[in-house]
Design an enzyme around this catalytic site. Structure first.
Site, mmCIF file in Angstrom:
data_model
loop_
_atom_site.group_PDB
_atom_site.id
_atom_site.type_symbol
_atom_site.label_atom_id
_atom_site.label_comp_id
_atom_site.label_asym_id
_atom_site.label_seq_id
_atom_site.Cartn_x
_atom_site.Cartn_y
_atom_site.Cartn_z
ATOM 1 N N GLU A 1 15.160 48.091 18.220
ATOM 2 C CA GLU A 1 15.311 48.153 19.673
ATOM 3 C C GLU A 1 16.237 47.067 20.218
ATOM 4 O O GLU A 1 16.990 47.302 21.178
ATOM 5 C CB GLU A 1 13.936 48.072 20.354
ATOM 6 N N HIS B 1 1.124 54.601 22.297
ATOM 7 C CA HIS B 1 1.949 55.636 22.920
ATOM 8 C C HIS B 1 1.529 55.879 24.362
ATOM 9 O O HIS B 1 1.788 56.931 24.918
ATOM 10 C CB HIS B 1 1.874 56.948 22.112
#
Ligand SMILES: Cc1ncc(C[n+]2csc(CCOP(=O)(O)OP(=O)(O)O)c2C)c(N)n1
Ligand SMILES: [Mg+2]
Length: 721
Positions: free
Chosen positions: A451, A521
């Site tokens: 990321e 999530h």
């Protein structure tokens, strides 16, 4: 005796790689000038006229040699704090350096905002650096990618009057190289390896220079890395040109960087130059190396001081006499004294200008130009939020050739030939579906699973004038990029006093209510980002807003975090027809979801439909008339709309999905308390998730996240207060 830097550069470049006597004198002059500026800064710090000092002492030979092999204002530079000699040789003046040391308003690198040695020069393509070790390497990678893109698509460099392109000058030549440097200790950062990965994989013209002085503050090299030699560790990276060089020898350093630059310019790949230099002083003036290095070690290191070595050589080879050297040193002292006097008399920055350049001063995303909100509906069929985000990306990529899209799994298929047979992936939520197929693999491609790599490269692209619209696959995994977002992307404009900007867009699926999303999530956490100055935060609650706000995000001149609630991607209630390619919504303008007179709910994201359900029940079951404001953007946010509504209803609840404590609602509630105290008839209420993580089992998830029933109960309680 005096030789202009430019002439030294020309004749050195034309020659075989060894330096003439004349050039050696010039190299010595630059090296010594660098040392003398350091020494002057140290003196000024001891006199409390400056506030910090970190020197380049011991690195001068490597850096003067390197700079002579490169082209100022043509190549690009992402240096680090030891690179004084590089910057001097490129053309930054001692006066400019000392203006930064005293924190002057006229410090051209930062206007008194950054410590000394945090280089920046737009004219010389030196991009403002932070203090964070190794984060600049990913910027260099993105910068090289952008340079290549413009040289293959020169038409993309054209300006456009209606968006960020009007303010983002583009420079490219086609064979420029990008220099980036770091200490050997900083090679332990993951971002170092992430940068080498992409540079090698894409054969980018980046010169990585490791300036190995054997220490990272007090940590010796053998502790920083196994085996104690970075060249050995990186030797198997493909496509690289490698050079390991005595960095106390300017000639050897020049030759290494010259060969590295030639390799990069020829498009063969990146280069890795490992220069063994020395640290002539302690790490900084806040450090004392006598606490962790023996006297014998320090004395041995001092024998490798490049200034002493070159001075001895000039005498030994009878290039200069002792008298001539003394005269040269005297001249440099005079030059540095004059620079210091000038800097000390320079005007100081104005307190009234502190917030200047936190955001773009030239393109305000709240302005009316973004308020088209004129839908040109050709097909009345309602589309989901996912559809309309995807449609906006298609529209904008058609309109603006500077847009690139990258991230994890965003391409249709990295192996293009597969697309003849398969449908394509286009993102784990399919939001980028079809983009690679329409716009090609140069503009839409998968990143490695890293990321920081995504956001760091996006910054590099954006400083060259491109518009990266990148995706972080799940908000839960944004944290490896947090350093890049917090310390680089959001602060680049401010720290360079407006000289640089990086208006990238980061799209991020966020939130819970998924049933089974669990801890990793389902996270929220927007208030962590609204706490960062310089970053715009968007959080739409429906398809139409997502489309119009993404368009503004892409066209504006600030970095934007665009939060997309996963649960809202394909809901039935928030759909809208495609509004056409010019539908834009300005930032900072709340939407009145439901008008009411008894109580105001301020909310956003997935809590908009839940608040609406609660409000409908409040009307039916309790005859309470609730007004709902959807903020749509969290920074900036529409204070005027909040204030007007609170003044009308005198009761307010701030509702969000994120955890209650230290959440976004706390700020809004506090401001209402401070500024609208006389307008409220009841305490300001907040609703948010429990102060815990989101659990997997639906019974737990339902209890943890706010539900319509929770909101309804609060409405009734507050109305009765
Ligand atoms: C990400 C980050 N962590 C820690 C620091 C504090 N720090 C500044 S310089 C430094 C040592 C760097 O050593 P090295 O990379 O060898 O460079 P040198 O200073 O020796 O040239 C550290 C730990 C920082 N600036 N950034
Ligand atoms: Mg070091």
């Amino acid at each position: 005796m005096e030789v202009a830097v430019s002439s030294a550069r020309e004749s050195v470049s034309a020659g075989s790689g060894s330096l003439s006597s004349r050039q050696l004198v010039e190299v010595y002059r630059l090296m010594l000038l660098s040392r003398r500026v350091d020494d002057r800064e140290i003196l000024l710090k001891r006199q409390q006229k400056t506030f910090f000092q970190i020197s380049g002492a011991g690195h001068e030979a490597l850096l003067v040699g390197a700079a002579l092999a490169l082209r100022p204002g043509y190549d690009w530079f992402f240096p680090y704090y030891r690179d004084r000699a590089l910057c001097l040789t490129l053309g930054v003046t001692p006066t400019e350096m000392l203006l930064q040391a005293v924190g002057a308003a006229t410090d051209p690198a930062s206007g008194g905002r950054q410590m000394p040695t945090h280089w920046s020069s737009r004219a010389l393509n030196i991009v403002s650096t932070s203090s964070a070790t190794a984060s600049q390497l990913l910027h260099a990678v993105g910068c090289a990618e952008a340079g290549r893109y413009f040289s293959l698509h020169p038409e993309a460099a054209a300006s456009a009057p209606d968006d960020y392109r009007a303010f983002r000058e583009v420079k490219f030549h086609g064979d420029e190289v990008v220099w980036t440097s770091l200490g050997e200790g900083s090679t332990s950062q993951g971002e170092f390896w992430e940068a080498l990965n992409t540079a090698a994989n894409r054969k980018l013209p980046v010169i990585f220079c490791v300036e190995d002085n054997g220490y990272a503050i007090s940590t010796p090299v053998e502790v920083s890395m196994p085996g104690g030699n970075i060249s050995r560790l990186v030797a198997n990276f493909p496509n690289f040109y490698f050079a390991e060089v005595d960095g106390t020898d300017p000639e050897a350093s020049f030759r290494a960087v010259q060969s590295a630059a030639a390799y990069c310019r020829a498009g063969l790949g990146p280069a890795f130059v490992h220069g063994h230099c020395m640290r002539a002083y302690s790490h900084s003036l806040s450090d004392d190396d006598r606490h962790y290095r023996t006297q014998a070690e320090r004395e041995a290191d001092a024998l490798r001081d490049p200034i002493t070595l070159l001075r001895a050589r000039l005498l030994r080879e009878e290039i200069l006499t002792e008298d001539e050297l003394t005269a040269l040193e005297h001249l440099l002292d005079q030059e540095v004294t004059a620079a210091a006097e000038y800097a000390l008399a320079a005007p100081l920055p104005l307190v009234s200008e502190i917030t200047k350049h936190v955001y773009s001063e030239v393109l305000d995303p709240t302005r009316a130009a973004f308020a088209t909100e004129q839908a040109t509906v050709s097909d009345p069929k309602p589309k989901t939020m996912a559809d309309l985000i995807n449609a906006c990306l298609h529209d904008e990529m058609r309109r603006d050739p500077r847009i690139v899209v990258f991230g994890e799994d965003v391409a249709d298929a990295s192996r293009e030939e597969a697309l003849a047979e398969v449908k394509g992936k286009g993102g784990v939520f399919k939001l980028t579906a079809g983009l690679q197929t329409e716009f090609g693999s140069e503009r839409v491609f998968n990143s490695p699973l890293a990321e920081a790599n995504i956001v760091g490269r996006a910054l590099g692209y954006a400083v060259r004038g491109m518009k990266p619209v990148v995706e972080i696959q799940f908000f839960d995994y944004i944290w490896p990029a947090m350093h890049q977002i917090h310390n680089e992307l959001s602060v680049l404009r401010w720290r360079s006093n407006g000289e640089w900007g990086c208006p990238a867009v980061i799209r991020v699926p966020i939130g819970g209510y998924l049933t089974g999303g669990s801890i990793y999530h389902s996270q929220s956490g927007e208030s962590i980002f609204t706490h960062i100055p310089g970053l715009r935060i968007v959080f739409p609650s429906n398809a139409l807003d997502a489309n119009g706000l993404l368009r503004t995000a892409i066209r504006c001149d600030d970095p934007v975090l665009f939060l997309e609630h996963k649960r809202l991607y394909r809901e039935t209630h928030d759909r809208a027809p495609y509004p056409g390619p010019d539908f834009a919504i300005p930032f900072g303008k709340a939407r009145l979801v439901r008008a009411g007179s008894d109580l105001t709910i301020v909310t956003y994201g997935a809590l908009v439909p839940r608040s609406l359900q609660a409000a409908e029940r409040a009307r039916r079951e309790h005859n309470i008339d609730v007004e709902i404001l959807d903020l749509r953007t969290l920074n900036p946010y529409d204070w005027e709309a909040i204030a007007a509504s609170v003044k009308k209803t005198s009761r307010v609840i701030v509702v969000h999905e994120d955890m209650l404590s230290w959440g976004y609602g706390a700020e809004i509630a506090a401001r209402i308390g401070e500024e609208l105290f006389d307008s409220v008839d009841a305490p300001v209420r907040r609703i948010g998730a429990m102060d815990t993580f989101v659990a997997y089992q639906p019974i737990l998830e339902d209890a943890i996240l706010p539900q319509p029933e929770t909101i309804l109960k609060a409405i009734v309680d507050l109305k009765e207060y």
